[in-house]
Design an enzyme around this catalytic site. Structure first.
Site, PDB file in Angstrom:
ATOM      1  N   GLY A 540      -1.042   3.511   4.778  1.00  0.00           N
ATOM      2  CA  GLY A 540      -1.275   4.078   3.455  1.00  0.00           C
ATOM      3  C   GLY A 540      -0.904   3.066   2.407  1.00  0.00           C
ATOM      4  O   GLY A 540      -0.629   1.910   2.706  1.00  0.00           O
ATOM      5  N   ALA A 541      -0.896   3.567   1.179  1.00  0.00           N
ATOM      6  CA  ALA A 541      -0.626   2.700   0.042  1.00  0.00           C
ATOM      7  C   ALA A 541       0.758   2.082   0.148  1.00  0.00           C
ATOM      8  O   ALA A 541       0.982   0.983  -0.321  1.00  0.00           O
ATOM      9  CB  ALA A 541      -0.719   3.505  -1.229  1.00  0.00           C
ATOM     10  N   LYS A 561       7.896   5.744   8.568  1.00  0.00           N
ATOM     11  CA  LYS A 561       7.097   4.974   7.608  1.00  0.00           C
ATOM     12  C   LYS A 561       7.859   3.725   7.210  1.00  0.00           C
ATOM     13  O   LYS A 561       8.975   3.787   6.713  1.00  0.00           O
ATOM     14  CB  LYS A 561       6.789   5.838   6.385  1.00  0.00           C
ATOM     15  CG  LYS A 561       6.168   5.062   5.252  1.00  0.00           C
ATOM     16  CD  LYS A 561       5.491   5.955   4.266  1.00  0.00           C
ATOM     17  CE  LYS A 561       4.018   6.068   4.605  1.00  0.00           C
ATOM     18  NZ  LYS A 561       3.225   6.887   3.798  1.00  0.00           N
ATOM     19  N   ASP A 655      -1.214   9.985  -5.807  1.00  0.00           N
ATOM     20  CA  ASP A 655      -2.223   9.545  -4.833  1.00  0.00           C
ATOM     21  C   ASP A 655      -2.643  10.712  -3.950  1.00  0.00           C
ATOM     22  O   ASP A 655      -2.636  10.618  -2.732  1.00  0.00           O
ATOM     23  CB  ASP A 655      -1.674   8.381  -3.999  1.00  0.00           C
ATOM     24  CG  ASP A 655      -2.783   7.591  -3.305  1.00  0.00           C
ATOM     25  OD1 ASP A 655      -3.966   7.792  -3.663  1.00  0.00           O
ATOM     26  OD2 ASP A 655      -2.484   6.798  -2.402  1.00  0.00           O
TER      27      ASP A 655
END
Ligand SMILES: *[C@@H]1O[C@H](CO)[C@@H](O)[C@H](O)[C@H]1NC(C)=O
Ligand SMILES: *[C@@H]1O[C@H](CO)[C@@H](O)[C@H](O)[C@H]1NC(C)=O
Ligand SMILES: *[C@@H]1O[C@H](CO)[C@@H](O)[C@H](O)[C@H]1NC(C)=O
Ligand SMILES: *[C@@H]1O[C@H](CO)[C@@H](O)[C@H](O)[C@H]1NC(C)=O
Ligand SMILES: *[C@@H]1O[C@H](CO)[C@@H](O)[C@H](O)[C@H]1NC(C)=O
Ligand SMILES: *[C@@H]1O[C@H](CO)[C@@H](O)[C@H](O)[C@H]1NC(C)=O
Ligand SMILES: *[C@@H]1O[C@H](CO)[C@@H](O)[C@H](O)[C@H]1NC(C)=O
Ligand SMILES: *[C@@H]1O[C@H](CO)[C@@H](O)[C@H](O)[C@H]1NC(C)=O
Length: 833
Positions: A540-541, A561, A655
């Site tokens: 992801g971002a 993450k 987002d």
């Protein structure tokens, strides 16, 4: 007209006879040999009989002792110069008390106060039998001969403007001014070349023309017809109308002029003649090229600097180039934004290692601009490439100034591409319509001091205290230590059992000072849990997500993450944000279990979601049921409403998209990645700098430098709601008319053809009432103006059927709307209590 006279002249006028006044007017419009004007700041001028035009001296803005011999519109308040005297391609600038005189040889001659000649009109013929000169009502100043014909006409020596009844032939050209109100020679020309009219830039140093960036028409003559039409004579002698296209000019009610602007756009303007018409100003009727930023890229003119100069970004705003400097750059000349930009930070040889890599690459960070591209100056290309690889490659490469990323999800073959660019950058463009790339600018961090590796990092009070206690304990003898520790432990155990547990926690992890029940992991623990970051769940971002298992083989899965480099700036921010995330508890949010904050490592540990993301679910093979989709939409709305309004610190997600909505085993929607955006937003300005967001879902205000509010999430939710309704992506490049989901959906809604949106979905087609409700909610959410969008709380209530949904107005900005959408703008709050 009166205003043109000095106070003395006015006084005189009052006392003299009518016939005298007539004589004065006549003398003003018909100039006899010996007639002259002085540059004395009194605005005396030779006027046309109607008073529309005047020739005389105009003081140069900001340099009131200098004057320009010019023709201008005398009947309108805005100074609009249509011609000025040019000597060898530079304006003949005259000092105060210079004089222009009609000589007996048929020349207008401009002389400075010392009688030095500054400029002289040329002759069109050998005839020097001058009769008189006159300013005509067309705006042409002529010197007439006693025989028929004119010795000189200003129309034959145009500067940057042509007027109705003026023509340009193959030997004439227009040349732009340098900037607004600076009449030095500018960088654009309109001229003929090989049978067509072309627009070209010139090299400012040699004045040689570059290749044309636009060409139009064929033939040999550009005609500004007396009625106000721009026409040309084609090679077989027919007159072709160029502009205005759809209207018939009204020369009795409007003035017209066509000017080659300092920004390179050739524009036809009109201005109402009637002084009582309100809001009088020049309006644009037509211009060429249509998008000057693009026309440079698409032509052989691309080897020049582009309309905004090197290292700049060009965005067409109403046909004109709006020039800006990218992050880390500023204008060469603050007063003229069309010249170009320079890098604020000048790189030096010391920035590069002998192998070409960047010295201390962590002094740099990236600022991204969505929908921006620099089509040239490539020196390297990576394909396929992820965003992370693109950033890494540019960061480590000391030559790289900017990397352009083509997002994998938007490219036809699903692989991302990364172009590396070096300076100078040319022809940079920003355009939301035709650019789907992101420019990543490598800039020095705002505090780019070189950190010596052993300097201790700043620590907060609590930890200092803990370290102090520990050092005191370790500094004394072992036996004393032991008994002292035992004693303390005993006291703690008896009196403060819970606090002791907490203290032990601090001891074993040394960093777990967050007041939440989050667990602090060591990097090693997470490395083991993920089996060396083996199984990637997604990217992801903010970084890459890996599957992990906490206590081996008991099925206690987690998602780990690993945050990318961008968030490493502030240790405090990271902790603050983790704390904020740790405090959120909602059924529709993915739960944070713990984190790791060790040296350069920043990791977050989340609960594991067995069913993947909403994106796989929606755009996968099997369409989820209508009911299920409604439940999911409603769940997301509740989760967002909680983030915006109910948790202790307001969280803007920034987002929202199907990839960031995860589904648990019961297909309950859970929002992920929230609370991370703050680490990327410039907290001072709350603006675009370094901001993420995904094309198609980002609210328009991201691009207007407006502060970011919760309404950006409402917008993205609206787009996603449409995707949930239609089970298709918000941008489908292959479907031309239906490519942009928001536009297509509004069209279908507006034309009462909602069923088209759910063509093959029987369940939805049988539930028209709810379909309409959802569609209306979505259209409210994607309103261009943030204030018109409802809050997520209201959205949630509407989705539950708790409040009525009023009919939404057109979501697109007024200026981009065709007539059919121009219903009144109403505010949502005026419709819903
Ligand atoms: C200007 O002078 C010429 C010749 O003397 C004359 O024919 C013409 O009518 C005059 N024009 C005006 C507007 O007075
Ligand atoms: C002007 O006179 C010169 C010679 O005196 C001649 O060559 C030229 O052709 C003439 N030009 C015009 C426009 O009559
Ligand atoms: C343009 O200039 C050329 C060369 O000076 C000349 O031969 C030609 O007649 C001119 N054309 C027009 C339309 O004045
Ligand atoms: C116009 O621009 C030129 C070149 O930048 C500069 O030298 C000149 O002073 C400017 N003139 C005015 C009136 O600003
Ligand atoms: C201007 O153009 C229109 C339309 O082509 C034509 O009817 C008219 O005669 C032209 N007027 C002049 C003064 O050339
Ligand atoms: C010029 O325009 C006329 C009328 O539109 C057209 O019939 C003719 O083909 C054109 N000539 C050329 C060479 O394009
Ligand atoms: C030009 O762009 C800047 C920066 O995006 C913006 O602030 C400004 O309003 C724009 N100008 C116009 C005329 O739109
Ligand atoms: C940057 O450094 C200056 C001085 O060294 C300091 O005052 C400022 O707080 C620092 N800013 C950030 C964002 O760290």
């Amino acid at each position: 007209m009166i205003s043109a006279f000095s106070p003395t002249q006015l006084l005189l006028l009052i006392f003299i006879t009518i016939s005298w006044i007539f004589a004065t007017v006549e003398a003003q419009s018909n100039v006899s040999v010996g007639g002259f004007l002085s540059a004395d700041g009194t605005n005396t001028a030779w006027r046309s009989p109607s008073g529309d035009f005047a020739l005389g001296f105009i003081a140069i803005q900001g340099q009131e002792h200098l004057f320009l011999l010019a023709i201008w519109y005398a009947s309108i308040p805005e100074t609009t110069i249509v011609w000025y005297a040019n000597y060898r391609e530079t304006p003949a600038v005259a000092a105060r008390n210079s004089k222009v005189e009609l000589t007996g040889t048929g020349h207008l001659v401009l002389k400075d106060p010392g009688n030095k000649e500054l400029w002289r009109s040329q002759s069109l013929t050998n005839d020097s039998q001058v009769s008189h000169a006159a300013m005509l009502d067309t705006g042409n100043f002529v010197i007439s001969s006693q025989n028929s014909g004119n010795i000189w006409e200003s129309f034959k020596y145009p500067t940057d403007t042509i007027l109705p009844s003026q023509e340009l032939d193959v030997n004439q050209s227009l040349s732009s001014v340098l900037a607004e109100a600076n009449y030095s020679k500018g960088k654009y020309q309109l001229r003929f070349n090989q049978g067509s009219f072309i627009l070209n830039q010139i090299d400012m140093f040699t004045k040689k023309p570059y290749n044309n960036y636009y060409s139009f028409g064929d033939g040999s003559r550009l005609i500004f017809n007396g009625t106000g039409r721009i026409q040309y004579l084609n090679s077989s002698g027919s007159i072709i109308n160029l502009a205005p296209i759809n209207t018939v000019p009204k020369p009795e009610s409007y003035y017209y002029r066509a000017t080659l602007g300092f920004d390179g756009v050739f524009t036809l303007y009109s201005y109402p003649r009637n002084p009582s018409a309100g809001g009088r100003s020049w309006s644009v009727l037509w211009f060429k090229p249509d998008d000057i930023c693009l026309s440079f890229v698409d032509s052989t003119a691309r080897l020049g600097t582009g309309p905004c100069g090197y290292n700049s970004i060009c965005e067409p705003v109403n046909g004109r180039p709006n020039c800006t400097c990218p992050p880390g750059f500023s204008f060469l000349d603050e007063k003229n934004t069309h010249i170009g930009c320079k890098q604020d930070y000048t790189s030096s040889a010391e920035d590069c290692n002998p192998d070409g890599s960047t010295v201390e690459e962590d002094r740099f960070e990236f600022r991204s601009i969505l929908f921006a591209d620099f089509p040239f100056s490539d020196y390297g290309i990576l394909q396929p490439a992820t965003e992370l690889e693109c950033r890494q490659s540019c960061l480590l490469d000391c030559t790289c100034a900017v990397a352009i990323l083509q997002d994998p999800s938007l490219s036809p073959d699903g692989t991302g591409t990364c172009w590396k660019k070096k300076l100078p950058l040319s022809n940079g463009r920003f355009n939301r319509v035709d650019i789907d790339r992101t420019a990543l600018f490598k800039v020095p961090k705002t505090n780019a001091s070189r950190r010596s590796p052993d300097t201790p990092k700043p620590s907060d009070g609590n930890r200092n205290a803990a370290i102090l206690i520990l050092s005191v304990l370790l500094g004394t003898s072992a036996i004393f230590n032991f008994s002292f520790l035992a004693a303390i432990a005993l006291i703690f155990f008896c009196l403060y059992r819970r606090r002791l547990q907490h203290l032990e926690g601090v001891h074993s992890h040394s960093r777990g000072d967050l007041e939440t029940n989050l667990r602090s992991f060591t990097y090693k623990e997470l490395e083991q849990a993920t089996n060396g970051f083996k199984e990637e769940l997604g990217r992801g971002a903010f970084g890459t997500v890996y599957k992990g298992e906490l206590s081996p083989s008991n099925g206690n899965y987690v998602a780990v993450k690993k945050l990318g480099k961008v968030v490493q700036e502030g240790e405090r921010e990271f902790k603050t944000e983790v704390k904020v995330i740790g405090h959120t508890h909602h059924k529709n949010l993915v739960r944070l279990l713990g984190y790791c904050d060790e040296e350069q490592h920043r990791l977050l540990v989340y609960e594991f979601m067995g069913n993947g993301s909403l994106s796989n679910f929606l755009f996968g093979v099997l369409r989820p049921s209508w009911q299920k989709r409604l439940q999911i939409a409603s769940g997301i709305a509740k989760g967002l409403a909680y983030l915006h309004e109910e948790c202790s610190t307001q969280i803007i997600h920034c987002d929202i998209k199907p990839q960031n909505i995860l589904l648990d085993d019961c297909l309950t929607a859970k929002i992920s990645d929230f609370g991370l955006a703050k680490l990327l937003i410039n907290s001072k300005t709350q603006t675009l700098t370094g901001v993420r967001g995904t094309k198609g879902y980002v609210a328009p205000e991201w691009f207007r430098n407006s502060p970011v509010t919760v309404k950006v999430d409402v917008y993205s939710f609206g787009v996603m709601l449409l995707e949930i309704i239609c089970c298709r992506k918000c941008v489908e490049v292959e479907m031309d008319e239906e490519a942009i989901l928001t536009e297509w959906a509004f069209d279908c809604y507006n034309e009462g053809m909602m069923e088209k949106l759910v063509e093959n979905d029987e369940e939805a087609r049988n539930d028209v009432g709810r379909l309409e409700m959802l569609l209306k909610v979505a259209i409210w959410c994607v309103q261009y103006e943030p204030v018109l969008r409802p809050s997520m709380r209201t959205v949630s209530m509407m989705l539950e059927g708790a409040v009525q949904v009023p009919s939404p107005p057109c979501p697109f900005p007024l200026h981009s709307m065709s007539m059919k959408y121009q219903n009144d703008r109403v505010s949502f709050s005026s419709l819903v209590p």
